[in-house]
Scaffold this motif. Structure first.
Motif, short mmCIF file in Angstrom:
data_model
loop_
_atom_site.label_atom_id
_atom_site.label_comp_id
_atom_site.label_asym_id
_atom_site.label_seq_id
_atom_site.Cartn_x
_atom_site.Cartn_y
_atom_site.Cartn_z
N ALA A 1 1.02 -1.07 -0.06
CA ALA A 1 -0.06 -0.03 0.13
C ALA A 1 0.87 1.48 0.15
O ALA A 1 0.46 2.34 -0.38
N LEU A 2 2.08 1.09 0.69
CA LEU A 2 3.09 2.43 0.49
C LEU A 2 3.65 2.53 -0.67
O LEU A 2 4.09 3.61 -1.33
N GLU A 3 3.46 1.32 -1.60
CA GLU A 3 4.44 1.31 -3.04
C GLU A 3 3.36 1.71 -3.93
O GLU A 3 3.67 2.61 -5.03
N MET A 4 2.20 1.30 -4.14
CA MET A 4 1.09 1.85 -4.99
C MET A 4 -0.22 2.03 -4.40
O MET A 4 -0.54 1.36 -3.58
N SER A 5 -0.92 2.93 -4.79
CA SER A 5 -2.30 3.23 -4.48
C SER A 5 -3.18 2.86 -5.73
O SER A 5 -2.61 2.91 -6.86
N VAL A 6 -4.35 2.28 -5.39
CA VAL A 6 -5.40 1.93 -6.49
C VAL A 6 -6.38 2.58 -6.46
O VAL A 6 -6.92 2.86 -5.16
N MET A 7 -7.08 2.89 -7.43
CA MET A 7 -8.34 3.40 -7.68
C MET A 7 -9.38 2.89 -8.54
O MET A 7 -8.89 2.52 -9.65
N GLN A 8 -10.14 2.27 -8.01
CA GLN A 8 -11.21 1.26 -8.62
C GLN A 8 -12.49 1.92 -8.89
O GLN A 8 -12.60 3.31 -8.66
N GLN A 9 -13.34 1.24 -9.79
CA GLN A 9 -14.35 1.79 -10.04
C GLN A 9 -15.15 2.30 -8.77
O GLN A 9 -15.18 1.66 -7.79
N GLU A 10 -16.10 3.18 -9.02
CA GLU A 10 -16.83 3.76 -7.77
C GLU A 10 -17.34 2.48 -7.02
O GLU A 10 -18.11 1.66 -7.44
N ASN A 11 -16.91 2.32 -5.84
CA ASN A 11 -17.47 1.26 -4.86
C ASN A 11 -18.63 1.53 -4.15
O ASN A 11 -19.12 2.63 -3.81
N ASN A 12 -19.64 0.52 -4.12
CA ASN A 12 -20.92 0.76 -3.32
C ASN A 12 -20.62 0.49 -2.05
O ASN A 12 -20.74 -0.75 -1.50
N VAL A 13 -20.76 1.52 -1.27
CA VAL A 13 -20.75 1.48 0.07
C VAL A 13 -21.96 1.30 0.72
O VAL A 13 -22.75 2.45 0.39
N GLU A 14 -22.42 0.63 1.81
CA GLU A 14 -23.57 0.53 2.23
C GLU A 14 -23.59 1.50 3.55
O GLU A 14 -24.73 1.99 3.87
N PHE A 15 -22.45 1.54 4.00
CA PHE A 15 -22.47 2.66 5.31
C PHE A 15 -21.97 3.84 4.86
O PHE A 15 -20.77 3.99 4.18
N ASP A 16 -22.75 5.12 5.22
CA ASP A 16 -22.09 6.27 5.00
C ASP A 16 -20.97 6.72 6.00
O ASP A 16 -20.84 6.32 7.10
N MET A 17 -20.35 7.66 5.42
CA MET A 17 -19.48 8.50 6.50
C MET A 17 -18.99 9.62 5.70
O MET A 17 -19.25 9.92 4.59
N ASN A 18 -18.49 10.60 6.24
CA ASN A 18 -18.28 11.77 5.88
C ASN A 18 -16.91 12.00 4.77
O ASN A 18 -16.15 11.03 4.71
N VAL A 19 -16.70 12.98 3.92
CA VAL A 19 -15.84 12.96 2.94
C VAL A 19 -14.41 12.88 3.53
O VAL A 19 -13.54 12.14 3.10
N PHE A 20 -14.35 13.63 4.47
CA PHE A 20 -12.82 13.69 5.30
C PHE A 20 -12.60 12.25 5.82
O PHE A 20 -11.39 11.82 5.61
N ASP A 21 -13.46 11.76 6.44
CA ASP A 21 -12.99 10.39 7.23
C ASP A 21 -12.61 9.23 5.99
O ASP A 21 -11.91 8.36 6.01
N MET A 22 -13.72 9.54 4.93
CA MET A 22 -13.26 8.66 3.59
C MET A 22 -11.85 8.84 3.30
O MET A 22 -11.21 7.81 2.67
N VAL A 23 -11.63 9.98 3.25
CA VAL A 23 -10.24 10.23 2.57
C VAL A 23 -9.07 9.73 3.43
O VAL A 23 -7.94 9.24 3.10
N MET A 24 -9.51 10.01 4.58
CA MET A 24 -8.37 9.71 5.94
C MET A 24 -8.30 8.13 6.08
O MET A 24 -6.96 7.66 6.11
#
Lengths: 264, 358
Positions: free
Chosen positions: A82-105
């Motif tokens: 995870a420190l070597e590569m970050s991955v961005m996949q297609q928009e994932n379906n999250v059932e549980f909500d959280m705020n944008v700040f926490d999501m990025v954190m």
């Protein structure tokens, strides 16, 4: 070439992957040079996404290896990779909500210890990434309430805070309208990192990629610059569509115009 | 940007969160007092307080002005029962949270997935056939744990299609697993028991009851709960990440295989132990995490401690109701929790189906 040979950031060597004896990826070898933006292009079902999933360790290949800076990813723990590569996949379906700040954190996971983190500094990194993707002021918004483009930009920010030198994108701009597609590619292009991305839209690929890898039926079909790869014969062979290629007078990049075989 | 008004819930200030926890502690305290005084025999608050202080001090600080039966009822029956209610409520809530993270589905809980029924079948088999008698008091718990393991493997196998757990699959898996294990439990009870004992025992295991609570059982359950709770507190950050899906979690740096194994072990262990002391009490693990999540948000660092308080308090209150509503008879506590939980379950199903296709 010898003077300005770039270091190879990501190397895939003879990778083979099959599900129930059906071969999906068949002996793929490729290099992604440091600091370049490399696009993976091919028709649906050609194994692009499967190849990428093998690279970011969601699937385990039946043969072959993947190296980042010469280190095999399969010998790294998830935290190390995870420190070597970050991955961005297609928009994932999250059932549980959280705020944008926490999501990025959450993208900071690999950098954080179990306790005693400098949460102020961590917060600054998150805010900087949100600024970078134009999501400043959205920190407290709930992720599920965002539009598709905003969600996708949040996920880009999450990939950025991981601060890895290699970013892998698995169809990053699917389901986005054209404005957002270019916006996200612009953000990624402006980062000082190596990007390996599957791309659906040939004009976007032509516009942003330094190198194009064409894939067909689980194999590498051809590799080269956008100008070399986007020629009518190859596109016809891959996608079965006739095209007219011109050079965009503003960007100087190839412009692919499709000419479907329809009689009006 | 400031035009976007941020809603009050979920809370996002630490001080608000601590405030909420304090309020829950106060509510818990008052429910505790109510639970000690109300019941088939009503006791006065004053004597209750004095008995507790005397017992805790280990000597007679206050001159006993109450009947001896008061002390017996309070100290050997009611207080262990109330504390058991708290541990059971908190434990079931923790299991619910873990199952929801594991399946990434807010509908999951040990009862809905049939794991509670598996545990109760395991416990009943040990009690009825006595094959683990060499373990003494632990036999029932071990049996319940075994049943829980068996049922969780079945439930997850049925519910998972291509690495995804959909709401429909989850509910179907729950129906199948709980029907099977309820049948096994009832069969064993009717096979070995006679007369009215049958119905009583079956009700106990099917709908739950805290009437069997004792200090002895409470001790085991508390230790087990405390251990599980502490382990989970260490994992809260990883649980947050796992909510995003296994693929994302592993690319962000979580060892998902290991984490999922730990979650399954803790959830089954705790379910087994709780069911062995209280029978199957439904819907707590479903309702409480959802309600608490809407108040404190999804982050497990906050969610886990807060929902333990809410879950524990909920079951203490549910237990009061179960003793008061049809006094001097007693309702199975599962009836009370189902009255609250079942409508909630329907609401969640509707909500999650609404999302598909949207």
């Amino acid at each position: 070439m010898s003077e300005n040979t770039l270091n190879v950031k990501l190397n895939v060597s003879d990778l083979k992957y099959s599900i129930n004896s059906k071969v999906i990826v068949d002996g793929v070898s490729l290099d992604v040079e440091e600091g370049t933006f490399v696009g993976l292009v091919g028709p649906n079902g050609c194994g692009k996404s499967t190849l990428l999933k093998n690279i970011y360790k969601v699937y385990t290949p039946s043969r072959g290896a993947v190296y980042i800076d010469g280190k095999s990813v399969f010998e790294m723990t998830n935290k190390e990779s995870a420190l070597e590569m970050s991955v961005m996949q297609q928009e994932n379906n999250v059932e549980f909500d959280m705020n944008v700040f926490d999501m990025v954190m959450l993208g900071r996971f690999a950098h954080q210890k179990m306790f005693h983190n400098d949460m102020h500094a961590e917060g600054e990194i998150v805010r900087a990434a949100l600024r970078e993707v134009g999501m400043e002021g959205y920190e407290e918004r709930s992720f599920l309430s965002l539009s598709g483009g905003e969600k996708q930009r949040t996920l880009v920010a999450r990939a950025l805070v991981q601060q890895a030198q290699l970013i892998i994108l698995d169809e990053p701009t699917n389901h986005l309208d054209i404005g957002y597609q270019y916006q996200i590619m612009n953000i990624l292009k402006s980062q000082d990192v190596t990007v390996f991305s599957s791309v659906h839209d040939l004009n976007i690929a032509a516009c942003y990629c330094d190198k194009i890898i064409l894939m067909k039926k689980g194999r590498i079909y051809d590799v080269g610059t956008p100008e070399e790869m986007f020629v009518p014969s190859k596109i016809k062979d891959l996608f079965g569509v006739d095209t007219q290629i011109s050079i965009n007078s503003v960007t100087g990049k190839p412009n692919v115009i499709f000419m479907p075989d329809v009689r009006f | 940007m400031d035009k976007e008004k941020t809603p009050v819930f979920p809370l996002h200030k630490r001080s608000h969160y601590l405030c909420f926890c304090c309020i829950m502690v106060v509510i818990l305290f008052f429910s505790f007092i109510m639970a000690t005084t109300l019941g088939s025999v009503d006791l006065s608050e004053e004597s209750v307080g004095k008995v507790i202080i005397n017992q805790l001090a280990g000597r007679e600080i206050y001159e006993p002005t109450w009947e001896e039966s008061t002390e017996t009822i309070l100290w050997t029956i009611r207080i262990p029962r109330i504390l058991t209610a708290f541990i059971v409520g908190a434990g079931l809530t923790l299991c619910g949270i873990l199952m929801q993270v594991l399946t990434k589905n807010p509908l999951a809980d040990p009862y809905v997935l049939g794991i509670s029924h598996g545990a109760s079948a395991g416990a009943v088999s040990v009690i009825m056939y006595g094959y683990l008698s060499f373990l003494g008091g632990y036999g029932t718990m071990v049996g319940a744990f075994g049943g829980a393991v068996l049922s969780i493997v079945m439930a997850l196998k049925i519910a998972t299609i291509r690495n995804k757990v959909t709401a429909t699959q989850l509910v179907l898996a729950g129906i199948a697993v709980s029907a099977l294990f309820s049948a096994i439990t009832n069969f064993m009870i009717y096979h070995t028991k006679t007369g009215s004992d049958k119905v009583k025992t079956a009700t106990y295991w099917m709908m739950g009851s805290l009437s069997g609570a004792s200090w002895e059982k409470l001790k085991y359950a508390t230790i087990a709960f405390a251990v599980c709770f502490v382990v989970i507190l260490f994992l809260t950050k990883q649980l947050d990440v796992l909510l995003l899906g296994d693929d994302v979690a592993s690319t962000v740096g979580v060892n998902t295989d290991k984490l999922k194994l730990v979650i399954i072990i803790i959830a089954t262990l705790l379910t087994g132990i709780i069911v062995s002391i209280s029978g199957t009490i439904g819907f707590v693990g479903l309702t409480i995490p959802h309600i608490t999540r809407s108040i404190v948000g999804t982050k497990h660092k906050w969610l886990v401690p807060a929902s333990m308080l809410v879950g524990g308090t909920f079951l203490v209150i549910a237990d009061i109701l179960s003793r008061v509503v049809v006094a001097p008879e007693e309702l199975p506590i599962g009836v009370v929790s189902a009255f609250f939980g079942a409508p909630f379950f329907l609401y969640l199903i509707r909500k999650s189906n609404g999302k598909i296709g949207g």
